[in-house]
Enzyme design. Structure first.
Site, PDB file in Angstrom:
ATOM      1  CG  ASP A   4      -2.171  -1.047   1.219  1.00 16.95           C
ATOM      2  OD1 ASP A   4      -2.445  -1.298   0.274  1.00 16.95           O
ATOM      3  OD2 ASP A   4      -2.436  -1.491   2.367  1.00 16.95           O
TER       4      ASP A   4
ATOM      5  CG  ASP B 177      -6.114   0.473   1.225  1.00 21.04           C
ATOM      6  OD1 ASP B 177      -6.893   1.384   0.542  1.00 21.04           O
ATOM      7  OD2 ASP B 177      -6.028  -0.743   0.908  1.00 21.04           O
TER       8      ASP B 177
ATOM      9  NE  ARG C 204     -11.302  -1.429  -3.605  1.00 20.58           N
ATOM     10  CZ  ARG C 204     -10.733  -2.522  -3.213  1.00 20.58           C
ATOM     11  NH1 ARG C 204      -9.442  -2.360  -2.638  1.00 20.58           N
ATOM     12  NH2 ARG C 204     -11.012  -3.745  -3.509  1.00 20.58           N
TER      13      ARG C 204
ATOM     14  CG  ASP D 297      -3.879  -3.640  -2.263  1.00 19.21           C
ATOM     15  OD1 ASP D 297      -4.799  -3.400  -3.054  1.00 19.21           O
ATOM     16  OD2 ASP D 297      -3.633  -4.381  -1.225  1.00 19.21           O
TER      17      ASP D 297
END
Length: 315
Positions: free
Chosen positions: A128, A154, A207, A150
């Site tokens: 991430d 997050d 997202r 990724d």
């Protein structure tokens, strides 16, 4: 139905007590000296405060400074190449000098509190870009993210009181996840309260964010440009307020439910649409407890493109 250059006013679903009217007399500042939104709650987010800064220019020095148990202001110089995730401990301000780049790795803000990350360019991370878990009072501001593996940012596992502001995301697929699993409600209910404002989603895919359980999550004054799949998704008991954003060339600005995740609640108001879909909303959202400035939605594109991303603030 598609709408072109149209400001959609009023509530598209019931909302439960949004805190007072947002102030509109002055535009938001692209160089806030302190966070706005959820990162002001729970005692506020000050990072390393006025601690004398330490400058780092290597992966080993950066990793050591980030993981230290001491309060610190860490200045990043040049391009630091690394891999995996570098753990960020509590009471840290991490800020990039002009042109600072984190290449190949990301930051893991885990079991920490009171963390600020600003003015860094993250690219080509192999996990991430920034992962926040079991952490509170975090401000992620004026960074640039591109071409990672990724998630870019997050936030999960009972994290709380987070603001993500004035960042630019480009050349990336899974941009921002809030809540990692439909089955993690035992940890996440009552947490995952995040503010996303004045971010520029520049041709990213999905997202922006994808939300589970957090309520209220506040998504305001962001610029969505040429979004591939969708903008915002509310799932799994979440409550998301989407207001004052500018959607351009975005077929699906926001919706409820995503993949196998059931629909959450989403209230949309005063968003501006250019060659974009109208979105799908429903349900009610908890009250917003903090004061904030809401820019005129039709001006958001020029405001955000003029101020978002690394290198746009004075250090």
């Amino acid at each position: 139905m598609r709408r072109t250059s149209k400001l959609v006013s009023g509530l598209t679903a019931a909302i439960t007590g949004v805190a007072g009217p947002a102030m509109t007399a002055q535009p938001a500042s692209a160089a806030d000296s302190a966070p706005v939104g959820w990162a002001t709650q729970g005692g506020g987010t000050t990072g390393g405060g006025n601690t004398s800064p330490t400058t780092v220019s290597s992966s080993s020095a950066l990793s050591s400074a980030l993981s230290s148990g001491s309060t610190a202001v860490i200045r990043v110089s040049g391009t630091i190449s690394c891999s995996g995730m570098l753990r960020v401990a509590s009471n840290k301000t991490v800020i990039g000098n002009s042109g600072a780049v984190i290449a190949g790795c990301g930051f893991n803000v885990s079991n920490a509190s009171n963390v600020i990350i600003r003015n860094l360019t993250f690219r080509n991370w192999n996990d991430d870009g920034i992962n926040v878990q079991y952490s509170t009072r975090v401000w992620i501001d004026h960074n640039s993210f591109s071409n990672g593996y990724d998630g870019a940012v997050d936030i999960k596992r009972a994290s709380d009181y987070v603001t993500v502001s004035w960042n630019r995301f480009s050349s990336h697929d899974k941009t921002m996840l809030l809540g990692h699993s439909d089955s993690n409600g035992g940890e996440d209910r009552g947490h995952l309260r995040v503010t996303y404002h004045h971010n520029w989603f520049d041709g990213t895919n999905q997202r922006h964010p994808r939300v589970r359980f957090g309520n209220p999550v506040h998504v305001y004054n962001n610029f969505y440009s040429n979004i591939g799949s969708y903008g915002v998704a509310s799932t799994c008991e979440a409550g998301v307020l989407v207001e004052g954003n500018y959607f351009e060339n975005t077929k699906d600005p926001f919706h409820r439910g995503e993949g196998s995740s059931p629909a959450g609640n989403l209230v949309a108001r005063n968003n501006y649409f250019v060659n974009s879909g109208s979105g799908s909303a429903g349900g009610s959202v908890g009250s917003i407890p903090y004061s904030f400035t809401l820019d005129t939605p039709s001006s958001v594109k020029s405001i955000v493109t003029g101020g978002a991303g690394a290198g746009r603030i004075s250090i």
